[in-house]
Design an enzyme around this catalytic site. Structure first.
Site, PDB file in Angstrom:
ATOM      1  N   LEU A   1      -4.544   9.445   7.890  1.00 26.16           N
ATOM      2  CA  LEU A   1      -5.971   9.007   8.085  1.00 26.16           C
ATOM      3  C   LEU A   1      -5.924   7.470   7.585  1.00 26.16           C
ATOM      4  CD1 LEU A   1      -8.111  11.824   6.426  1.00 26.16           C
ATOM      5  CD2 LEU A   1      -8.269  11.058   8.945  1.00 26.16           C
TER       6      LEU A   1
ATOM      7  N   HIS B   1       3.400  14.471   1.379  1.00 26.49           N
ATOM      8  CA  HIS B   1       3.103  16.000   1.292  1.00 26.49           C
ATOM      9  C   HIS B   1       4.190  16.609   1.503  1.00 26.49           C
ATOM     10  CE1 HIS B   1      -1.337  14.997   1.152  1.00 26.49           C
ATOM     11  NE2 HIS B   1      -1.020  13.944   1.928  1.00 26.49           N
TER      12      HIS B   1
ATOM     13  N   HIS C   1       1.031  -1.159   0.127  1.00 30.54           N
ATOM     14  CA  HIS C   1       0.070  -0.174   0.149  1.00 30.54           C
ATOM     15  C   HIS C   1       0.893   1.025   0.082  1.00 30.54           C
ATOM     16  CE1 HIS C   1      -3.869   2.124   1.160  1.00 30.54           C
ATOM     17  NE2 HIS C   1      -2.983   2.946   1.121  1.00 30.54           N
TER      18      HIS C   1
ATOM     19  N   LYS D   1      -9.389   0.136  -5.946  1.00 29.24           N
ATOM     20  CA  LYS D   1      -9.433   0.861  -4.535  1.00 29.24           C
ATOM     21  C   LYS D   1     -10.837   1.452  -4.174  1.00 29.24           C
ATOM     22  CE  LYS D   1      -7.699   2.449  -0.735  1.00 29.24           C
ATOM     23  NZ  LYS D   1      -6.702   3.338  -0.444  1.00 29.24           N
TER      24      LYS D   1
ATOM     25  N   ASP E   1       1.487   2.674   3.460  1.00 34.38           N
ATOM     26  CA  ASP E   1       0.743   3.958   3.124  1.00 34.38           C
ATOM     27  C   ASP E   1       1.593   5.207   3.494  1.00 34.38           C
ATOM     28  OD1 ASP E   1      -1.608   5.325   2.444  1.00 34.38           O
ATOM     29  OD2 ASP E   1      -2.244   5.456   4.793  1.00 34.38           O
TER      30      ASP E   1
ATOM     31  N   ASN F   1      -5.023   7.660  -5.984  1.00 33.80           N
ATOM     32  CA  ASN F   1      -5.960   8.635  -5.831  1.00 33.80           C
ATOM     33  C   ASN F   1      -4.849   9.983  -6.178  1.00 33.80           C
ATOM     34  OD1 ASN F   1      -3.865   8.420  -3.616  1.00 33.80           O
ATOM     35  ND2 ASN F   1      -4.964   9.397  -2.119  1.00 33.80           N
TER      36      ASN F   1
ATOM     37  N   HIS G   1      -4.498  -0.319   5.968  1.00 35.34           N
ATOM     38  CA  HIS G   1      -3.860   0.650   7.091  1.00 35.34           C
ATOM     39  C   HIS G   1      -4.923   0.476   8.238  1.00 35.34           C
ATOM     40  CE1 HIS G   1      -6.798   3.234   5.216  1.00 35.34           C
ATOM     41  NE2 HIS G   1      -5.941   3.747   4.018  1.00 35.34           N
TER      42      HIS G   1
ATOM     43  N   ALA H   1      -3.452  14.869   5.622  1.00 37.59           N
ATOM     44  CA  ALA H   1      -3.029  13.807   5.956  1.00 37.59           C
ATOM     45  C   ALA H   1      -2.268  13.043   5.462  1.00 37.59           C
ATOM     46  CB  ALA H   1      -4.563  12.967   6.263  1.00 37.59           C
TER      47      ALA H   1
ATOM     48  N   HIS I   1     -10.465   1.780   1.718  1.00 34.77           N
ATOM     49  CA  HIS I   1     -10.114   2.563   2.985  1.00 34.77           C
ATOM     50  C   HIS I   1     -11.399   2.686   3.826  1.00 34.77           C
ATOM     51  CE1 HIS I   1      -8.499   6.492   4.606  1.00 34.77           C
ATOM     52  NE2 HIS I   1      -9.841   6.495   5.139  1.00 34.77           N
TER      53      HIS I   1
ATOM     54  N   ARG J   1       2.259   9.508  -5.653  1.00 33.59           N
ATOM     55  CA  ARG J   1       2.093  10.933  -6.331  1.00 33.59           C
ATOM     56  C   ARG J   1       2.667  10.716  -8.013  1.00 33.59           C
ATOM     57  NH1 ARG J   1      -0.998  10.998  -2.242  1.00 33.59           N
ATOM     58  NH2 ARG J   1      -0.070  11.984  -0.196  1.00 33.59           N
TER      59      ARG J   1
ATOM     60  N   HIS K   1       1.688   5.490  -1.782  1.00 36.18           N
ATOM     61  CA  HIS K   1       1.380   6.813  -2.508  1.00 36.18           C
ATOM     62  C   HIS K   1       2.589   7.215  -3.166  1.00 36.18           C
ATOM     63  CE1 HIS K   1      -3.108   7.150  -0.943  1.00 36.18           C
ATOM     64  NE2 HIS K   1      -2.129   6.441   0.234  1.00 36.18           N
TER      65      HIS K   1
HETATM   66  O1  DOR Z   1      -2.897   9.608   5.712  1.00 36.98           O
HETATM   67  C1  DOR Z   1      -3.357   9.236   4.524  1.00 36.98           C
HETATM   68  N1  DOR Z   1      -2.822   9.915   3.424  1.00 36.98           N
HETATM   69  N2  DOR Z   1      -4.694   8.583   4.396  1.00 36.98           N
HETATM   70  C2  DOR Z   1      -4.918   8.159   3.236  1.00 36.98           C
HETATM   71  O2  DOR Z   1      -5.999   7.391   3.190  1.00 36.98           O
HETATM   72  C3  DOR Z   1      -4.573   9.023   1.936  1.00 36.98           C
HETATM   73  C4  DOR Z   1      -3.331   9.479   2.012  1.00 36.98           C
HETATM   74  C5  DOR Z   1      -2.797  10.298   1.131  1.00 36.98           C
HETATM   75  O3  DOR Z   1      -3.035  10.140  -0.056  1.00 36.98           O
HETATM   76  O4  DOR Z   1      -2.241  11.478   1.392  1.00 36.98           O
HETATM   77 ZN    ZN Z   2      -3.330   4.975   1.469  1.00 37.84          ZN
END
Ligand code: DOR
Ligand code: ZN
Length: 365
Positions: free
Chosen positions: A233, A265, A14, A113, A261, A42, A188, A277, A150, A18, A16
């Site tokens: 999250l 950011h 799992h 997802k 996860d 996402n 998560h 988050a 999620h 970007r 991310h």
């Molecule tokens: O903390 C998180 N960040 N939880 C998520 O479900 C999405 C993720 C994000 O894409 O930043």
């Molecule tokens: Zn995630």
């Protein structure tokens, strides 16, 4: 005391990454430790079609080729095999079963997802009511395509610390009853309720556990000051839930496996009046997991959690190369690059007891 462990190369189930300039940094961080990763869809706009997933995969692979060796101490060596992103499709109210079947059978995506609309970062196009997806879920069940969830309700009346527990009662239990053979990963997980649900379910239901939910509880985020780099999250819960996660992850139960996860950011997006988050754990993922498994006297179970159970669930072979983790103090950098921006990794400035390196010796096991 074990000071050095060698395990099969792990995968991140799992993640991310970007898009755009950030990819060079995010892909390098993950590829330094993991061979494969399940890549979350996402983006803005989200990855909803097989063709979009294929194009995104090509951008990730290009970034992997361009990625310089990680300069982070404690994650020094590059991977011995090219990084392999495993792509996912973002479900919306208008997802079409035949398009999803085609993407799965054509190898463009390995899973779908489910983001309840509004639950988290870039989930606005998510699903507003699962009833709208009956035909999609029927096809996924029939073809063995996993549904990655999620698991939080978005009902404003539900306290944010209760959203996972209520989702399990209101949505997940009925879903698993309606689709008893559907492969489900509750992503998560953050509560003892989720641990209990997954343990009681059949072998088609599994869960990923992040390193940050194993390391922290809500006191780390809120006691003595508000720390935005701990905000993710589903949100960190009380310590009894953290303990349940630590026991589940280190239990050797194959229903629980590694999913960072890691969710990057830029600093200013986190340190803000309305901060995003997500914890950026990719550059220190195995160091974090090794620390927890060590604290739980379960280093002998790290390989199952990190390198075997996820592959087994997805029906993929385990990796045939190895990594080595060493007991050695290592301080997490204060800042790292995220394209043109700067990012603070999880636990920036703190010292961990484990370092990571790729083992280049041949596999003979
Ligand atoms: O903390 C998180 N960040 N939880 C998520 O479900 C999405 C993720 C994000 O894409 O930043
Ligand atoms: Zn995630």
């Amino acid at each position: 005391m074990t000071d050095l462990i060698r395990i099969r190369r792990p995968d991140d189930w799992h993640l991310h990454l970007r898009d755009g300039p950030a990819l060079t940094d995010t892909v390098a961080a993950t590829a330094a430790q993991f061979h494969r990763a399940i890549v979350m869809p996402n983006l803005v706009p989200p990855v909803t079609t097989g063709d979009q997933a294929e194009a995104y995969k090509a951008r990730i692979m290009a970034a992997a080729g361009a990625a310089p060796d990680s300069k982070v101490d404690g994650a020094r060596s590059g991977p011995s095999k090219p990084f392999l992103p495993l792509m996912t499709l973002y479900l919306t109210d208008t997802s079409k079963p035949e398009a999803i079947r085609t993407a799965f059978e054509g190898g463009q995506a390995v899973a779908c997802k489910l983001y309840p609309a509004g639950a988290t970062t870039n989930s606005d196009s998510g699903v507003t009511a699962l009833e709208r997806l009956t035909d999609v879920l029927e096809v996924m069940q029939a073809i063995g395509m996993p549904l990655l969830i999620h698991g939080e309700v978005t009902d404003a009346a539900i306290d944010i610390f209760d959203r996972e527990r209520v989702f399990i009662e209101r949505t997940l239990k009925p879903l698993c009853q309606r689709f008893p053979k559907l492969k489900v990963v509750l992503e998560h997980i953050t509560t003892s309720d989720a641990v209990d649900f997954v343990k009681a379910a059949g072998p088609q239901v599994a869960a990923t556990i992040t390193a940050h939910h194993l390391h922290c509880n809500r006191n780390h985020m809120l006691a003595g000051g508000i720390r935005p780099h701990y905000f993710c999250l589903p949100i960190l819960k009380r310590s009894s839930h953290q303990t349940a996660l630590r026991i589940a992850a280190t239990s050797g139960d194959p229903k629980f496996f590694l999913g960072t996860d890691s969710a990057p950011h830029a600093v200013e997006a986190k340190e803000s009046a309305c901060g995003c988050a997500g914890c950026y754990t990719a550059p220190l993922a195995m160091q974090l997991y090794a620390t927890v498994f060590d604290e739980m006297n379960a280093l002998d179970r790290l390989e199952g959690f990190a390198s075997r159970f996820g592959a087994d669930f997805y029906g993929l072979p385990v990796n045939d190369d190895f990594i080595t983790l060493k007991r050695q103090a290592w301080t997490v950098p204060d800042a790292m690059a995220l394209g043109a921006a700067e990012i603070r990794p999880f636990l920036a400035g703190q010292t961990l007891g484990w370092t990571f390196e790729t083992d280049t010796a041949d596999s003979n096991q």
